[in-house]
Design a protein around this motif. Sequence first.
Motif, PDB file in Angstrom:
ATOM      1  N   GLN A 291     -21.521 -45.151 -13.703  1.00 39.91           N
ATOM      2  CA  GLN A 291     -21.280 -45.178 -15.151  1.00 39.91           C
ATOM      3  C   GLN A 291     -21.623 -46.528 -15.769  1.00 39.91           C
ATOM      4  O   GLN A 291     -21.665 -46.666 -16.983  1.00 39.91           O
ATOM      5  CB  GLN A 291     -19.808 -44.845 -15.445  1.00 39.91           C
ATOM      6  CG  GLN A 291     -19.455 -43.408 -15.115  1.00 39.91           C
ATOM      7  CD  GLN A 291     -17.959 -43.135 -15.232  1.00 39.91           C
ATOM      8  OE1 GLN A 291     -17.140 -44.067 -15.261  1.00 39.91           O
ATOM      9  NE2 GLN A 291     -17.601 -41.869 -15.298  1.00 39.91           N
ATOM     10  N   GLY A 292     -21.816 -47.530 -14.924  1.00 37.72           N
ATOM     11  CA  GLY A 292     -22.202 -48.851 -15.421  1.00 37.72           C
ATOM     12  C   GLY A 292     -21.092 -49.580 -16.150  1.00 37.72           C
ATOM     13  O   GLY A 292     -21.336 -50.265 -17.146  1.00 37.72           O
TER      14      GLY A 292
ATOM     15  N   ARG B  59     -21.630 -54.500  -7.636  1.00 38.10           N
ATOM     16  CA  ARG B  59     -22.091 -55.823  -8.097  1.00 38.10           C
ATOM     17  C   ARG B  59     -23.614 -55.884  -8.160  1.00 38.10           C
ATOM     18  O   ARG B  59     -24.181 -56.478  -9.071  1.00 38.10           O
ATOM     19  CB  ARG B  59     -21.530 -56.903  -7.198  1.00 38.10           C
ATOM     20  CG  ARG B  59     -20.014 -57.014  -7.338  1.00 38.10           C
ATOM     21  CD  ARG B  59     -19.443 -57.940  -6.313  1.00 38.10           C
ATOM     22  NE  ARG B  59     -19.662 -59.325  -6.653  1.00 38.10           N
ATOM     23  CZ  ARG B  59     -19.631 -60.319  -5.764  1.00 38.10           C
ATOM     24  NH1 ARG B  59     -19.411 -60.048  -4.488  1.00 38.10           N
ATOM     25  NH2 ARG B  59     -19.815 -61.553  -6.142  1.00 38.10           N
ATOM     26  N   ASP B  60     -24.258 -55.239  -7.182  1.00 42.23           N
ATOM     27  CA  ASP B  60     -25.728 -55.214  -7.200  1.00 42.23           C
ATOM     28  C   ASP B  60     -26.236 -54.508  -8.459  1.00 42.23           C
ATOM     29  O   ASP B  60     -27.311 -54.813  -8.964  1.00 42.23           O
ATOM     30  CB  ASP B  60     -26.282 -54.496  -5.957  1.00 42.23           C
ATOM     31  CG  ASP B  60     -26.058 -55.313  -4.691  1.00 42.23           C
ATOM     32  OD1 ASP B  60     -25.744 -56.526  -4.811  1.00 42.23           O
ATOM     33  OD2 ASP B  60     -26.165 -54.755  -3.577  1.00 42.23           O
ATOM     34  N   ALA B  61     -25.438 -53.553  -8.940  1.00 40.19           N
ATOM     35  CA  ALA B  61     -25.842 -52.809 -10.143  1.00 40.19           C
ATOM     36  C   ALA B  61     -25.426 -53.538 -11.421  1.00 40.19           C
ATOM     37  O   ALA B  61     -25.617 -53.031 -12.527  1.00 40.19           O
ATOM     38  CB  ALA B  61     -25.224 -51.418 -10.111  1.00 40.19           C
TER      39      ALA B  61
ATOM     40  N   PRO C 251     -13.261 -62.443   0.257  1.00 36.00           N
ATOM     41  CA  PRO C 251     -13.831 -63.084  -0.941  1.00 36.00           C
ATOM     42  C   PRO C 251     -15.281 -62.699  -1.239  1.00 36.00           C
ATOM     43  O   PRO C 251     -15.684 -62.653  -2.399  1.00 36.00           O
ATOM     44  CB  PRO C 251     -13.736 -64.574  -0.621  1.00 36.00           C
ATOM     45  CG  PRO C 251     -12.634 -64.686   0.378  1.00 36.00           C
ATOM     46  CD  PRO C 251     -12.636 -63.414   1.163  1.00 36.00           C
ATOM     47  N   GLU C 252     -16.078 -62.368  -0.222  1.00 39.33           N
ATOM     48  CA  GLU C 252     -17.503 -62.087  -0.495  1.00 39.33           C
ATOM     49  C   GLU C 252     -17.726 -60.789  -1.275  1.00 39.33           C
ATOM     50  O   GLU C 252     -18.819 -60.551  -1.765  1.00 39.33           O
ATOM     51  CB  GLU C 252     -18.334 -62.076   0.804  1.00 39.33           C
ATOM     52  CG  GLU C 252     -17.937 -61.042   1.838  1.00 39.33           C
ATOM     53  CD  GLU C 252     -17.058 -61.631   2.940  1.00 39.33           C
ATOM     54  OE1 GLU C 252     -16.236 -62.522   2.654  1.00 39.33           O
ATOM     55  OE2 GLU C 252     -17.197 -61.175   4.103  1.00 39.33           O
ATOM     56  N   TYR C 253     -16.695 -59.950  -1.387  1.00 35.00           N
ATOM     57  CA  TYR C 253     -16.880 -58.674  -2.076  1.00 35.00           C
ATOM     58  C   TYR C 253     -16.514 -58.715  -3.559  1.00 35.00           C
ATOM     59  O   TYR C 253     -16.607 -57.698  -4.239  1.00 35.00           O
ATOM     60  CB  TYR C 253     -16.048 -57.577  -1.409  1.00 35.00           C
ATOM     61  CG  TYR C 253     -16.431 -57.323   0.034  1.00 35.00           C
ATOM     62  CD1 TYR C 253     -17.764 -57.191   0.411  1.00 35.00           C
ATOM     63  CD2 TYR C 253     -15.441 -57.222   1.010  1.00 35.00           C
ATOM     64  CE1 TYR C 253     -18.100 -56.974   1.730  1.00 35.00           C
ATOM     65  CE2 TYR C 253     -15.779 -56.997   2.340  1.00 35.00           C
ATOM     66  CZ  TYR C 253     -17.110 -56.873   2.689  1.00 35.00           C
ATOM     67  OH  TYR C 253     -17.443 -56.651   3.989  1.00 35.00           O
ATOM     68  N   ARG C 254     -16.053 -59.837  -4.031  1.00 33.86           N
ATOM     69  CA  ARG C 254     -15.625 -59.863  -5.445  1.00 33.86           C
ATOM     70  C   ARG C 254     -16.063 -61.174  -6.105  1.00 33.86           C
ATOM     71  O   ARG C 254     -16.412 -62.142  -5.439  1.00 33.86           O
ATOM     72  CB  ARG C 254     -14.119 -59.623  -5.576  1.00 33.86           C
ATOM     73  CG  ARG C 254     -13.190 -60.354  -4.599  1.00 33.86           C
ATOM     74  CD  ARG C 254     -13.043 -61.802  -4.877  1.00 33.86           C
ATOM     75  NE  ARG C 254     -12.025 -62.462  -4.052  1.00 33.86           N
ATOM     76  CZ  ARG C 254     -11.925 -63.777  -3.952  1.00 33.86           C
ATOM     77  NH1 ARG C 254     -12.780 -64.574  -4.539  1.00 33.86           N
ATOM     78  NH2 ARG C 254     -10.979 -64.316  -3.217  1.00 33.86           N
ATOM     79  N   ASP C 255     -16.010 -61.175  -7.462  1.00 35.38           N
ATOM     80  CA  ASP C 255     -16.360 -62.394  -8.189  1.00 35.38           C
ATOM     81  C   ASP C 255     -15.155 -63.310  -8.337  1.00 35.38           C
ATOM     82  O   ASP C 255     -15.288 -64.526  -8.330  1.00 35.38           O
ATOM     83  CB  ASP C 255     -16.897 -62.021  -9.585  1.00 35.38           C
ATOM     84  CG  ASP C 255     -18.193 -61.239  -9.489  1.00 35.38           C
ATOM     85  OD1 ASP C 255     -19.213 -61.844  -9.132  1.00 35.38           O
ATOM     86  OD2 ASP C 255     -18.172 -60.008  -9.724  1.00 35.38           O
TER      87      ASP C 255
END
Length: 348
Positions: free
Chosen positions: A102-103, A125-127, A140-144
């Motif tokens: 859904q963006g 995140r890639d999207a 931590p690498e999976y989130r901002d």
Amino acid sequence: MTTQTTRRRGLARFVPAVAAVLGMSLVLAACGGSDDEGNGGGGGDDVSVTFLPKNLGNPYFETSSKGGKAAVEEFEGTFKEVGPSEATPDSQVSYINTLTQQGTGAIAISANDPEAIGDALQEARDAGTKVVTFDSDTKPEYRDLFVNQADAKGIASKQVELIAKAIGDQGKIAILSASANATNQNEWIKLMEEDLKANHPKIQLVETVYGDDDDQTSFDKTAALLQKHPDLKGIVSPTTVGIAAAARYLSDSQYKGKVQLTGLGTPDQMREYVKNGTVGSFALWNPEDLGYLTAFAAKALVDGDIKGEEGDTFEAGKLGEYTVGADGVVLLGDPLEFNKDNIDDFQF
Ligand code: RAM
């Protein structure tokens, strides 16, 4: 997760802010709960933030989403809440995937597992979706960003202090936790074990059990604990679902007032048990402020005002300015302790 951040708003300003939040809650309650509109619906020029709690139906997350919704309405974005009914490790994956399609601008998620939702978050995140964890982190690498409710060590030592006081610093205790993979509870439990070992040699932690943040499971696990350990002196439940279910069990049993209970609870769920003498004191932060801060952090990321790097600063409406600390952690504040003298001052 015990990383430092600076924060320009002290505890002294926390209590008046709670009063302001209470007033706002009434207005929000009148506006209804979560918003089921799509990303295009609602607000103005659209930062869309979707809250994805560990599970739906938990008053703690209803309150954090209420805070998130208030913040999103304040900056005229689009608020949405979705989530699973059970807090299992990968129950959030399908929701993340849908939100990616859904963006949505940002996902604000309390993780049921530090790893199991990692790939799905990475795809989001890639999207182009920003990912803010709050309450319970991923790796931590999976989130901002991670919006942490309070320093993990402080949360752990507060609960140890409360149980030690309640049982005279000696005897057998057990822990009734949430789900077995929950990042937040597992970190607090590890730190509680260290604190007990180092500072309370006469307290023996005999067992840790998991109620899965489900009321009935937590209730049944409490009953089983008491049956298995007849000489148990106390229970620590670092989950609002667990402590409320354990209090309900104790309150109607022969153990009321004999087996001590503390941990993390919401004042609204615990009021009855504090007043009837089942529970002396417990702790928590303000979940509404946690959701509010999380939504503003999400907006700052979506707008490109911050990247989630140490030293980034952003404005969080009525809560003031916050600074991102090491490992992309933003700290809300200190936990509060509730007892019969102050519990009526809090409504959440
Ligand atoms: C429950 C959830 C949540 C936790 C609180 C204290 O509502 O497990 O993640 O932070 O308890």
